[in-house]
Scaffold this motif. Structure first.
Motif, PDB file in Angstrom:
ATOM      1  N   PHE A 123       0.810  -1.217   0.000  1.00 44.48           N
ATOM      2  CA  PHE A 123       0.000   0.000   0.000  1.00 44.48           C
ATOM      3  C   PHE A 123       0.847   1.274   0.000  1.00 44.48           C
ATOM      4  O   PHE A 123       0.399   2.310  -0.465  1.00 44.48           O
ATOM      5  CB  PHE A 123      -0.930   0.029   1.208  1.00 44.48           C
ATOM      6  CG  PHE A 123      -2.175  -0.787   1.027  1.00 44.48           C
ATOM      7  CD1 PHE A 123      -3.010  -0.571  -0.060  1.00 44.48           C
ATOM      8  CD2 PHE A 123      -2.517  -1.775   1.935  1.00 44.48           C
ATOM      9  CE1 PHE A 123      -4.161  -1.311  -0.237  1.00 44.48           C
ATOM     10  CE2 PHE A 123      -3.670  -2.530   1.763  1.00 44.48           C
ATOM     11  CZ  PHE A 123      -4.483  -2.298   0.670  1.00 44.48           C
ATOM     12  N   ASP A 132      -5.276   2.924  -3.938  1.00 43.35           N
ATOM     13  CA  ASP A 132      -5.818   3.832  -2.931  1.00 43.35           C
ATOM     14  C   ASP A 132      -7.281   3.526  -2.625  1.00 43.35           C
ATOM     15  O   ASP A 132      -7.720   3.650  -1.485  1.00 43.35           O
ATOM     16  CB  ASP A 132      -5.640   5.283  -3.380  1.00 43.35           C
ATOM     17  CG  ASP A 132      -4.158   5.640  -3.461  1.00 43.35           C
ATOM     18  OD1 ASP A 132      -3.346   4.864  -2.912  1.00 43.35           O
ATOM     19  OD2 ASP A 132      -3.824   6.672  -4.061  1.00 43.35           O
ATOM     20  N   LEU A 134      -8.568   0.544  -2.756  1.00 46.76           N
ATOM     21  CA  LEU A 134      -8.512  -0.655  -1.924  1.00 46.76           C
ATOM     22  C   LEU A 134      -8.203  -0.293  -0.480  1.00 46.76           C
ATOM     23  O   LEU A 134      -8.799  -0.828   0.463  1.00 46.76           O
ATOM     24  CB  LEU A 134      -7.436  -1.587  -2.478  1.00 46.76           C
ATOM     25  CG  LEU A 134      -7.462  -3.030  -1.995  1.00 46.76           C
ATOM     26  CD1 LEU A 134      -8.756  -3.685  -2.406  1.00 46.76           C
ATOM     27  CD2 LEU A 134      -6.276  -3.791  -2.533  1.00 46.76           C
ATOM     28  N   PHE A 135      -7.299   0.659  -0.320  1.00 53.12           N
ATOM     29  CA  PHE A 135      -6.929   1.060   1.033  1.00 53.12           C
ATOM     30  C   PHE A 135      -8.111   1.733   1.745  1.00 53.12           C
ATOM     31  O   PHE A 135      -8.340   1.496   2.933  1.00 53.12           O
ATOM     32  CB  PHE A 135      -5.721   1.999   1.006  1.00 53.12           C
ATOM     33  CG  PHE A 135      -5.234   2.329   2.382  1.00 53.12           C
ATOM     34  CD1 PHE A 135      -4.639   1.350   3.165  1.00 53.12           C
ATOM     35  CD2 PHE A 135      -5.383   3.597   2.907  1.00 53.12           C
ATOM     36  CE1 PHE A 135      -4.208   1.623   4.446  1.00 53.12           C
ATOM     37  CE2 PHE A 135      -4.951   3.880   4.192  1.00 53.12           C
ATOM     38  CZ  PHE A 135      -4.363   2.890   4.960  1.00 53.12           C
ATOM     39  N   LEU A 137     -11.122   1.027   1.320  1.00 51.15           N
ATOM     40  CA  LEU A 137     -12.010  -0.064   1.695  1.00 51.15           C
ATOM     41  C   LEU A 137     -11.602  -0.629   3.063  1.00 51.15           C
ATOM     42  O   LEU A 137     -12.440  -0.877   3.929  1.00 51.15           O
ATOM     43  CB  LEU A 137     -11.933  -1.151   0.625  1.00 51.15           C
ATOM     44  CG  LEU A 137     -13.006  -2.214   0.621  1.00 51.15           C
ATOM     45  CD1 LEU A 137     -14.344  -1.600   0.281  1.00 51.15           C
ATOM     46  CD2 LEU A 137     -12.655  -3.301  -0.374  1.00 51.15           C
ATOM     47  N   TYR A 138     -10.297  -0.799   3.225  1.00 56.08           N
ATOM     48  CA  TYR A 138      -9.782  -1.250   4.520  1.00 56.08           C
ATOM     49  C   TYR A 138     -10.202  -0.288   5.625  1.00 56.08           C
ATOM     50  O   TYR A 138     -10.752  -0.688   6.637  1.00 56.08           O
ATOM     51  CB  TYR A 138      -8.242  -1.301   4.482  1.00 56.08           C
ATOM     52  CG  TYR A 138      -7.658  -2.662   4.223  1.00 56.08           C
ATOM     53  CD1 TYR A 138      -7.503  -3.116   2.921  1.00 56.08           C
ATOM     54  CD2 TYR A 138      -7.240  -3.474   5.257  1.00 56.08           C
ATOM     55  CE1 TYR A 138      -6.936  -4.350   2.668  1.00 56.08           C
ATOM     56  CE2 TYR A 138      -6.676  -4.718   5.007  1.00 56.08           C
ATOM     57  CZ  TYR A 138      -6.524  -5.150   3.716  1.00 56.08           C
ATOM     58  OH  TYR A 138      -5.971  -6.365   3.474  1.00 56.08           O
ATOM     59  N   ILE A 139      -9.886   0.983   5.396  1.00 55.54           N
ATOM     60  CA  ILE A 139     -10.118   1.990   6.430  1.00 55.54           C
ATOM     61  C   ILE A 139     -11.613   2.143   6.715  1.00 55.54           C
ATOM     62  O   ILE A 139     -12.029   2.307   7.862  1.00 55.54           O
ATOM     63  CB  ILE A 139      -9.520   3.342   5.982  1.00 55.54           C
ATOM     64  CG1 ILE A 139      -8.005   3.225   5.921  1.00 55.54           C
ATOM     65  CG2 ILE A 139      -9.914   4.471   6.905  1.00 55.54           C
ATOM     66  CD1 ILE A 139      -7.395   2.768   7.211  1.00 55.54           C
ATOM     67  N   THR A 141     -13.905  -0.007   6.807  1.00 54.76           N
ATOM     68  CA  THR A 141     -14.506  -1.012   7.683  1.00 54.76           C
ATOM     69  C   THR A 141     -14.291  -0.692   9.156  1.00 54.76           C
ATOM     70  O   THR A 141     -14.921  -1.310  10.013  1.00 54.76           O
ATOM     71  CB  THR A 141     -13.924  -2.405   7.403  1.00 54.76           C
ATOM     72  OG1 THR A 141     -12.508  -2.344   7.554  1.00 54.76           O
ATOM     73  CG2 THR A 141     -14.270  -2.862   6.005  1.00 54.76           C
ATOM     74  N   ILE A 142     -13.414   0.275   9.446  1.00 51.12           N
ATOM     75  CA  ILE A 142     -13.222   0.644  10.848  1.00 51.12           C
ATOM     76  C   ILE A 142     -14.520   1.242  11.408  1.00 51.12           C
ATOM     77  O   ILE A 142     -14.831   1.099  12.591  1.00 51.12           O
ATOM     78  CB  ILE A 142     -12.023   1.604  10.987  1.00 51.12           C
ATOM     79  CG1 ILE A 142     -10.736   0.827  10.718  1.00 51.12           C
ATOM     80  CG2 ILE A 142     -11.974   2.233  12.366  1.00 51.12           C
ATOM     81  CD1 ILE A 142      -9.501   1.665  10.680  1.00 51.12           C
ATOM     82  N   ALA A 143     -15.308   1.889  10.534  1.00 50.61           N
ATOM     83  CA  ALA A 143     -16.565   2.490  10.977  1.00 50.61           C
ATOM     84  C   ALA A 143     -17.686   1.466  11.092  1.00 50.61           C
ATOM     85  O   ALA A 143     -18.774   1.794  11.525  1.00 50.61           O
ATOM     86  CB  ALA A 143     -16.979   3.611  10.028  1.00 50.61           C
ATOM     87  N   VAL A 144     -17.431   0.222  10.679  1.00 51.86           N
ATOM     88  CA  VAL A 144     -18.467  -0.812  10.762  1.00 51.86           C
ATOM     89  C   VAL A 144     -18.224  -1.640  12.020  1.00 51.86           C
ATOM     90  O   VAL A 144     -17.197  -2.288  12.140  1.00 51.86           O
ATOM     91  CB  VAL A 144     -18.419  -1.742   9.528  1.00 51.86           C
ATOM     92  CG1 VAL A 144     -19.510  -2.785   9.620  1.00 51.86           C
ATOM     93  CG2 VAL A 144     -18.549  -0.934   8.260  1.00 51.86           C
ATOM     94  N   PHE A 175      -6.601 -10.546  10.734  1.00 48.61           N
ATOM     95  CA  PHE A 175      -6.598  -9.707   9.528  1.00 48.61           C
ATOM     96  C   PHE A 175      -7.294  -8.372   9.759  1.00 48.61           C
ATOM     97  O   PHE A 175      -8.241  -8.033   9.079  1.00 48.61           O
ATOM     98  CB  PHE A 175      -7.272 -10.461   8.382  1.00 48.61           C
ATOM     99  CG  PHE A 175      -6.666 -11.807   8.155  1.00 48.61           C
ATOM    100  CD1 PHE A 175      -5.464 -11.926   7.473  1.00 48.61           C
ATOM    101  CD2 PHE A 175      -7.265 -12.949   8.644  1.00 48.61           C
ATOM    102  CE1 PHE A 175      -4.899 -13.165   7.270  1.00 48.61           C
ATOM    103  CE2 PHE A 175      -6.695 -14.188   8.454  1.00 48.61           C
ATOM    104  CZ  PHE A 175      -5.510 -14.300   7.766  1.00 48.61           C
ATOM    105  N   SER A 176      -6.811  -7.621  10.710  1.00 47.35           N
ATOM    106  CA  SER A 176      -7.491  -6.364  10.992  1.00 47.35           C
ATOM    107  C   SER A 176      -6.932  -5.256  10.111  1.00 47.35           C
ATOM    108  O   SER A 176      -5.761  -5.268   9.732  1.00 47.35           O
ATOM    109  CB  SER A 176      -7.320  -5.986  12.461  1.00 47.35           C
ATOM    110  OG  SER A 176      -6.015  -5.532  12.670  1.00 47.35           O
ATOM    111  N   VAL A 180      -2.545  -3.093   9.200  1.00 42.96           N
ATOM    112  CA  VAL A 180      -2.124  -2.576   7.897  1.00 42.96           C
ATOM    113  C   VAL A 180      -1.962  -1.051   7.982  1.00 42.96           C
ATOM    114  O   VAL A 180      -0.975  -0.478   7.512  1.00 42.96           O
ATOM    115  CB  VAL A 180      -3.165  -2.932   6.819  1.00 42.96           C
ATOM    116  CG1 VAL A 180      -2.759  -2.382   5.471  1.00 42.96           C
ATOM    117  CG2 VAL A 180      -3.338  -4.428   6.747  1.00 42.96           C
ATOM    118  N   PHE A 181      -2.938  -0.414   8.614  1.00 42.73           N
ATOM    119  CA  PHE A 181      -2.940   1.038   8.735  1.00 42.73           C
ATOM    120  C   PHE A 181      -1.716   1.519   9.506  1.00 42.73           C
ATOM    121  O   PHE A 181      -0.976   2.406   9.055  1.00 42.73           O
ATOM    122  CB  PHE A 181      -4.233   1.465   9.444  1.00 42.73           C
ATOM    123  CG  PHE A 181      -4.454   2.937   9.485  1.00 42.73           C
ATOM    124  CD1 PHE A 181      -4.080   3.750   8.433  1.00 42.73           C
ATOM    125  CD2 PHE A 181      -5.060   3.519  10.591  1.00 42.73           C
ATOM    126  CE1 PHE A 181      -4.301   5.116   8.482  1.00 42.73           C
ATOM    127  CE2 PHE A 181      -5.280   4.882  10.643  1.00 42.73           C
ATOM    128  CZ  PHE A 181      -4.894   5.675   9.588  1.00 42.73           C
TER     129      PHE A 181
END
Lengths: 302, 320
Positions: A123, A132, A134-135, A137-139, A141-144, A175-176, A180-181
């Motif tokens: 990333f 970007d 895709l990234f 998308l990762y970030i 999901t933190i709000a879910v 796999f959180s 990655v962040f």
């Protein structure tokens, strides 16, 4: 004891430096001393209030059971009863719970560090189309909240036959987006020239990750390791849903069951609580500056 | 939010000088390089992404499907259309859980903000020992919910618990029953959760306080601003990005509150502390009604997402 004011080298949403106030001292020395004394007083009262439950936990674990609730509160156990710390091992499956929790914490932490930093390299250091998005998308999901998709996740892992195995918890925690962040935030502070030089010397991207980025990222890896370890150790909901056989229970589930079973044995319950918190307290005191850096870098915890 | 956006620095991946973009004229070598980079990039991301996709993305998408079914323990799904939604609208327990969640969030968010800001301001100074106090304030956050819940339950014990002993000592003849009273159980939980989380948000706010330029305080002082005026006109505006981030995180945390309540009161007494997450858990894992539990999950999901979106929109308008 190590202190909490450390400068993080990582690029942060908010600069990670928790250094002291750079304002010059007031000329009015008299007022300063009074203010300082007042500040200490407030801090002492606040610290005492914050720590009181833990103090109560420890002293209660050193009492006989009917001394726990007395009027007035007996702040110094008399006599000091160490017996609880011997009894708990025979009256509960504490050894099994600690063993399972340790297995999970170590497995999750190592997998999280390896896959997280590997993805973070993709990333932050490799440029390609869709990266970007895709990234994000990762970030996103933190709000879910996990609570909102734990049902379909459970259905799926059960279909895969992973329910009631330690694998379920490993899969759940490893796999959180957080790992990655955190690693990405750190990798981006490493100057591109280093990777360039390595490329010219013929190192592949994988070689750069292993020989350059990872050795340079020890502080970030330490943060991620400690935060993940503590998170897995403390996780209650995952094991509650997935681990039904008593021989698979973690310390949190075990402790909770123990509490419901022996709900009148206050001293013993407090002993179990102390034992469940102790490893985390030690890990925290040894590595607290990494906790602070990790949180200041990402604004998140696990 | 700028902090979450991906870094846009040009990042050359081939041994070539840093150029902002590849010139469009050299199409062939450029696209081959792009393909190579895409493959390399995906090979790095894939091990984590596979797990992430299978365990997070797929469940989030499946959630919506399951919520329209009647899914029993044996894994037989029957499409029931909007039946679950109709049931949800008329479900008194759901209303109760929703109201309790809003109650919890509505009190917990401002209290935690105030407490953590107070701690951050108190501990943002040049004094010996400040680091020790920061450590103390943060400690409750890293200890496990089970241990915390059980010790506070004992502290809150109505007859002989230390808290009510203290309240009686200061002249309160009839102190609250805390977790045994349907009126006081929620305040007790909020008290514990504020105590537990304030140290974490304090850390974020402390980091934010460092970004407020010291010259601004100097200038304000020269203009004769007192401490309160400096707080209002320098500290608070300077802290706004951090405050925004903290509020968003705190809101998500509050709406998904679960484990603390599960261990402290298990939703009781009665349904006085039943929250949405717990209702999902109860319907899904206790009563095995996966379909209906998913419908409640969708409600929680939409609630969290819409509140986060509204917060971002409000923040953007204030920035503009």
């Amino acid at each position: 004891m190590a202190t909490l004011d450390t400068a993080s080298p990582a690029a942060a949403p908010v600069p990670a430096t928790i250094a002291d106030d750079p304002r010059p001292p007031r000329p009015d020395a008299q007022r300063l001393t009074v203010g300082r004394a007042l500040g200490y007083l407030v801090m002492l009262v606040a610290a005492a209030a914050i720590l009181l439950p833990f103090v109560w936990m420890v002293i209660s674990s050193l009492k006989t059971n009917n001394q726990v609730f007395t009027v007035p509160v007996q702040w110094i156990p008399d006599p000091v009863v160490w017996q609880n710390y011997l009894d708990i091992w025979s009256r509960s499956q504490m050894t099994t719970w600690l063993k399972n929790t340790l297995i999970l914490s170590v497995a999750v932490t190592s997998l999280q560090v390896i896959t997280g930093s590997f993805a973070a390299y993709g990333f932050s250091k490799v440029r390609f189309k869709g990266r970007d998005a895709l990234f994000l998308l990762y970030i996103g999901t933190i709000a879910v909240p996990w609570q909102s998709y734990m049902i379909p996740q459970f259905i799926m892992l059960s279909e895969l036959g992973l329910s009631n195995t330690l694998w379920a918890i490993i899969a759940l925690q490893t796999f959180s987006a957080f790992g990655v962040f955190l690693m990405k935030q750190f990798f981006e502070t490493v100057p591109e020239e280093l990777s360039e030089a390595a490329r010219i010397d013929g190192l592949s991207e994988y070689g750069i990750w292993r020989r350059i980025m990872m050795p340079l990222s020890v502080p970030a890896i330490a943060s991620l390791t400690l935060l993940t370890f503590v998170n897995t150790w403390n996780d209650y909901l995952g094991p509650l849903i997935y681990l039904r056989s008593p021989e698979l229970w973690t310390i949190q589930i075990g402790l909770k069951t123990f509490i419901s079973q022996y709900n009148a044995e206050h001293a013993l319950i407090m002993t179990g609580s102390v034992l469940s918190v102790l490893p985390i307290a030690i890990v925290f005191l040894l590595g607290q500056r990494y906790f602070v850096q990790g949180i200041a870098t990402t604004g998140l915890k696990g | 939010m700028s902090t979450l956006a991906a870094d846009e620095r040009p990042r050359p991946t081939a041994p070539a000088p840093a150029a902002p973009e590849r010139p469009p004229a050299r199409r062939r070598p450029g696209s081959r390089l792009a393909l190579r980079n895409t493959l390399i990039g995906w090979s790095f991301i894939l091990p984590n992404f596979l797990g992430f996709a299978v365990l997070t993305l797929v469940p989030v998408v499946t959630l919506f499907y399951v919520s329209f079914t009647d899914w029993n323990v044996f894994g037989v799904a029957t499409w029931v259309g909007l039946d679950n939604v109709t049931r949800l609208v008329g479900d008194a327990s759901f209303h109760r859980a929703l109201l309790n969640t809003l109650y919890y969030a509505g009190v917990h968010i401002p209290l935690t903000l105030a407490a953590s800001l107070g701690l951050a301001l108190l501990l943002n100074r040049k004094m010996r020992g400040v680091a020790f106090f920061r450590t103390v304030a943060f400690f409750p956050y890293i200890t496990s919910v089970v241990a915390i819940a059980v010790v506070w339950n004992m502290l809150f014990s109505p007859e002989f618990g230390p808290i009510n002993q203290l309240l009686r000592a200061i002249g309160l003849a009839d102190p609250p029953g805390w977790t045994t009273s349907s009126t006081w159980a929620m305040p007790a939980i909020i008290l514990v959760s504020v105590w537990r989380e304030m140290g974490y948000y304090m850390l974020l706010l402390l980091a934010g306080l460092q970004t407020v330029p010291a010259q601004l305080y100097e200038a304000a002082r020269m203009d004769g601003a007192n401490a309160w005026q400096r707080f209002l006109n320098v500290t608070l505006p300077g802290l706004r990005p951090t405050m925004f981030f903290v509020t968003v995180m705190l809101t998500i945390q509050s709406f998904k509150v679960f484990d603390l309540i599960l261990v402290m009161t298990n939703g009781g007494p009665g349904q006085s502390t039943l929250v949405l997450s717990q209702y999902i858990f109860q319907k899904g894992f206790v009563e095995n009604q996966f379909g209906y539990a998913s419908t409640i999950s969708v409600a929680l999901f939409l609630l969290c997402i819409s509140i986060t979106v509204v917060q971002f929109l409000v923040n953007m308008r204030r920035d503009a």
